[in-house]
Design an enzyme around this catalytic site. Sequence first.
Site, PDB file in Angstrom:
ATOM      1  CG  ASP A  98     -36.196  -1.907   2.438  1.00  0.00           C
ATOM      2  OD1 ASP A  98     -36.039  -2.795   1.793  1.00  0.00           O
ATOM      3  OD2 ASP A  98     -35.322  -0.858   2.291  1.00  0.00           O
ATOM      4  CG  HIS A 142     -27.791  -8.414   2.469  1.00  0.00           C
ATOM      5  ND1 HIS A 142     -28.845  -7.668   2.710  1.00  0.00           N
ATOM      6  CD2 HIS A 142     -26.660  -7.495   2.679  1.00  0.00           C
ATOM      7  CE1 HIS A 142     -28.750  -6.596   2.673  1.00  0.00           C
ATOM      8  NE2 HIS A 142     -27.316  -6.325   2.509  1.00  0.00           N
ATOM      9  CD  GLU A 175     -29.857   2.225   2.628  1.00  0.00           C
ATOM     10  OE1 GLU A 175     -29.154   1.578   1.668  1.00  0.00           O
ATOM     11  OE2 GLU A 175     -30.929   2.106   2.911  1.00  0.00           O
ATOM     12  CG  HIS A 235     -31.037  -5.420   7.060  1.00  0.00           C
ATOM     13  ND1 HIS A 235     -30.867  -6.803   6.216  1.00  0.00           N
ATOM     14  CD2 HIS A 235     -31.073  -4.758   5.795  1.00  0.00           C
ATOM     15  CE1 HIS A 235     -31.321  -6.611   5.179  1.00  0.00           C
ATOM     16  NE2 HIS A 235     -31.201  -5.530   4.672  1.00  0.00           N
TER      17      HIS A 235
HETATM   18  C1  BG6 Z   1     -31.816  -4.067   1.644  1.00  0.00           C
HETATM   19  C2  BG6 Z   1     -32.825  -2.877   1.380  1.00  0.00           C
HETATM   20  O1  BG6 Z   1     -32.181  -5.231   2.025  1.00  0.00           O
HETATM   21  O2  BG6 Z   1     -30.611  -3.552   2.319  1.00  0.00           O
HETATM   22  C3  BG6 Z   1     -32.261  -1.730   0.779  1.00  0.00           C
HETATM   23  O3  BG6 Z   1     -33.953  -3.552   0.640  1.00  0.00           O
HETATM   24  C4  BG6 Z   1     -31.051  -1.261   1.320  1.00  0.00           C
HETATM   25  O4  BG6 Z   1     -33.244  -0.771   0.649  1.00  0.00           O
HETATM   26  C5  BG6 Z   1     -30.009  -2.444   1.770  1.00  0.00           C
HETATM   27  O5  BG6 Z   1     -30.537  -0.259   0.592  1.00  0.00           O
HETATM   28  C6  BG6 Z   1     -28.750  -1.982   2.631  1.00  0.00           C
HETATM   29  O6  BG6 Z   1     -27.777  -2.731   2.246  1.00  0.00           O
HETATM   30  P1  BG6 Z   1     -26.315  -2.661   2.545  1.00  0.00           P
HETATM   31  O7  BG6 Z   1     -25.910  -3.925   2.217  1.00  0.00           O
HETATM   32  O8  BG6 Z   1     -26.200  -1.866   1.128  1.00  0.00           O
HETATM   33  O9  BG6 Z   1     -26.104  -1.900   3.659  1.00  0.00           O
END
Ligand code: BG6
Length: 464
Positions: free
Chosen positions: A235, A178, A216, A240
């Site tokens: 993860d 995503h 985070e 990402h």
């Molecule tokens: C997800 C992880 O892919 O991305 C999570 O599994 C993480 O652990 C999240 O919190 C972070 O995504 P975003 O869009 O909130 O920055």
Amino acid sequence: MKNITIILFGATGDLSKRKIIPALYRFIAHKKLENFIIVGAAFEEVTAEQMINAAQPFVEKGDEAIWQTLRSNSFYKKINFTADADYKSLNNFVQECERKQGIAGNRLFYLATSASFFCPITHNSAQAGLLQRKEEKDPIWHRIVYEKPFGHDLKSAREINECIKNTINETQVYRIDHYLTKEVVSNIAMIRFTNCVLEPLWSNRYIDQVQIVLSESVGMEGRGAYYDAYGALRDVVQNHMLEMLALICMESPEKLTGDYIRAERVKVLEKVRFIDGILGQYNGYLSEKSVSENSRTDTYASLKLAVETPRWKGVPFYLKTGKKLDKKETVIHIKFKQVDCLLMRGCPTDSNWLTLQIAPEAIFSLTLNAKIVGSTDQVEPVKMEFCHSCVQGVQTPEAYEVLLEEVMRGEQSISVRFDEIEYAWKVIDDIESRQLPVYSYAQGSTGPQEEQQFDDKHGMRWRT
Ligand code: BG6
């Protein structure tokens, strides 16, 4: 987007109710989706109405008429993902629903399930005729979306890829991340390739270092069992963070779309090398629900990587991520080299920085040095900033909305190609094999105290 059946595996899970159904809700609200049905499939015994209602708390100020549209176009079938016999009845069920609602053809399979079900669902759906191999020229499409994490290591990712390849074509496959649909992330290539003031500087000649931070403040949020088996490296670094790195480092693609971009990202990931790193675990992690009592799972990682291409040789890439840190922030800082100082006094204190902030706000900024007003030759850094949400009337769409839209349009740049995912796992497997130390850190802090020694060792400072 019309005439689509969305088959949602794992329809009763967290992701479906928090992200996927709310994204479909917004499609309807923005009149982007017509003539569709949703067929939910999962282990639980629920009704289609319950499946939709579970998503209501995740849409602020929802409109009952839109929820009603969703409910009247939704169906649900309880299935066991590994029981091949269940797919025959699912196929009949889907056909029956399609016939009832007058939908003929296009099918979007969304696998919001654990990676261990990716192969059984793909294989069994194909065996039952629910999912069919389609060519790009076919007027009807069948596309399948795999949520991350795609496997647990290189070996498992390869096994899933092999299973997919034996069943359908790569053009039908969306291994999604995503982050690739986030506004600033999808802007990385645009900013770089469409600006003459940046593109010629984009190499080891002028770039000193790159920092990528995914910090985070949240912890497990009920996902302890999953997280304990994965950790920060698997993860978010494997997907990402390495994808952001690939977008920064890739060579210019022939076109800024689809497979052209993926082909360039692959070449970068093939050349990523681990140099050094430390891991961490927040105090209190071991008391989280479903976390094993002696777990050594990393909730924090700080890494130094290299990209062994002529363009990036010698440039360090620092990546840092963690749960339960002092703030929620995703940001990329690109530090340019220091200029030779020609001034008698007041030389620039800082190099130029290009900052791409992905969260909490979508912002990009460039720090330049300029003369302090009134003083003769004193210099100070000044920031030029562009903030998406500050532009009146501009609303940054939510990542899952963009993602579903791109899949329905057949745009594959938001999907990670089979070899791309394998190279990314190779990097993680290498890091895992080093058995890095796991230091503890306080919740709400910036990470383990040992981070300081690590930074000193590499002569770096994180930009704040
Ligand atoms: C997800 C992880 O892919 O991305 C999570 O599994 C993480 O652990 C999240 O919190 C972070 O995504 P975003 O869009 O909130 O920055």
